[in-house]
Scaffold this active site. Structure first.
Site, PDB file in Angstrom:
ATOM      1  N   GLY A 194     -34.781 -21.962 -33.741  1.00 45.08           N
ATOM      2  CA  GLY A 194     -35.618 -21.087 -32.930  1.00 45.08           C
ATOM      3  C   GLY A 194     -35.042 -19.689 -32.909  1.00 45.08           C
ATOM      4  O   GLY A 194     -33.828 -19.505 -33.077  1.00 45.08           O
ATOM      5  N   HIS A 228     -35.881 -22.782 -24.328  1.00 42.81           N
ATOM      6  CA  HIS A 228     -34.759 -21.900 -24.673  1.00 42.81           C
ATOM      7  C   HIS A 228     -35.279 -20.552 -25.178  1.00 42.81           C
ATOM      8  O   HIS A 228     -34.806 -19.492 -24.762  1.00 42.81           O
ATOM      9  CB  HIS A 228     -33.903 -22.603 -25.729  1.00 42.81           C
ATOM     10  CG  HIS A 228     -32.739 -21.820 -26.235  1.00 42.81           C
ATOM     11  ND1 HIS A 228     -31.440 -22.173 -25.970  1.00 42.81           N
ATOM     12  CD2 HIS A 228     -32.674 -20.705 -27.014  1.00 42.81           C
ATOM     13  CE1 HIS A 228     -30.626 -21.311 -26.566  1.00 42.81           C
ATOM     14  NE2 HIS A 228     -31.352 -20.412 -27.205  1.00 42.81           N
TER      15      HIS A 228
END
Length: 172
Positions: free
Chosen positions: A45, A136
Site C-alpha cells: 500500500g 493504514h
C-alpha cells in the site's frame, strides 16, 4: 515513473491530505506512479502523502500468493463507512518507516467507499490483510502513522531508528 518515498519524520507525513475535487489525467498518472513505486519498494500500500502529494489518493495490492495475479486497487477520496466491533492484531510496517514493525489493533472488517480511476464511486467490504491495509493507508491521508497507535516509548524508539536510517541514506 517511480517517485521517492518520504521517510519519517517528515512534517508532510503528519498533514491531512486534501480531497480530490476533480479526477484529472494528472491524478491518474500520480496513481500509476504510486503503483509502480509501491511494487518496486516492495510494499502492499502507498498513500499520496508518502510521495509528497497532499491529496486523498491511495493504492494497494494485498495479493501475496506466489503465482496469483496482482489486484491493484486505486482509491481517490477513500473513507471508512463501517467497521466491525471485532478487532484483529496485525504486525504492521510502513514504506515511510523502513525496517520497523509493530503490532496494531484495528477493526477486523471495514467497508470503504471511494472513487476509482475512472471516476466511478465504489464500495466494498474488506477483511484480513486488505482491511488492515485500507485502514493504514486512509490513516496516512489523515496525517496518522501506524506508530501513533503505539505506547510513547515504543513510538520514540522507532522514530529514533527511523531518524538514524534517514541520516545514513542522506550520506549515501
Amino acid at each position: 515513473m517511480k517517485r521517492p518515498i518520504l521517510i519519517h519524520p517528515d512534517p508532510r507525513l503528519k498533514k491531512v491530505a486534501t480531497p480530490v475535487a476533480d479526477l484529472s489525467d494528472e491524478l491518474r498518472v500520480l496513481a500509476d506512479d504510486m503503483l509502480e513505486t509501491m511494487y518496486d519498494a516492495p510494499g502492499i500500500g502507498l498513500a499520496a502523502p508518502q510521495v509528497g502529494i497532499l491529496q486523498r489518493a491511495v493504492v494497494l495490492d494485498c495479493v501475496r500468493e506466489e503465482g496469483e495475479a496482482p489486484r491493484p486497487l486505486i482509491m481517490f477520496n477513500p473513507e471508512i463507512i463501517a467497521a466491525s466491533d471485532d478487532t484483529k492484531v496485525y504486525e504492521e510496517g510502513c514504506l515511510s518507516i523502513p525496517e520497523q514493525y509493530a503490532e496494531v489493533t484495528r477493526p477486523a472488517e471495514v467497508t470503504a467507499r471511494w472513487i476509482d480511476r475512472d471516476g466511478r464511486e465504489q464500495q466494498d467490504t474488506f477483511d484480513g490483510l486488505w482491511a488492515v491495509c485500507v485502514q493504514h493507508e486512509i490513516d496516512h491521508l489523515d496525517g496518522k502513522l501506524f506508530i501513533d497507535y503505539l505506547k510513547p516509548m515504543k513510538r520514540q524508539m522507532i522514530t529514533r531508528k527511523s531518524q538514524k536510517l534517514k541520516r545514513e541514506r542522506a550520506r549515501d
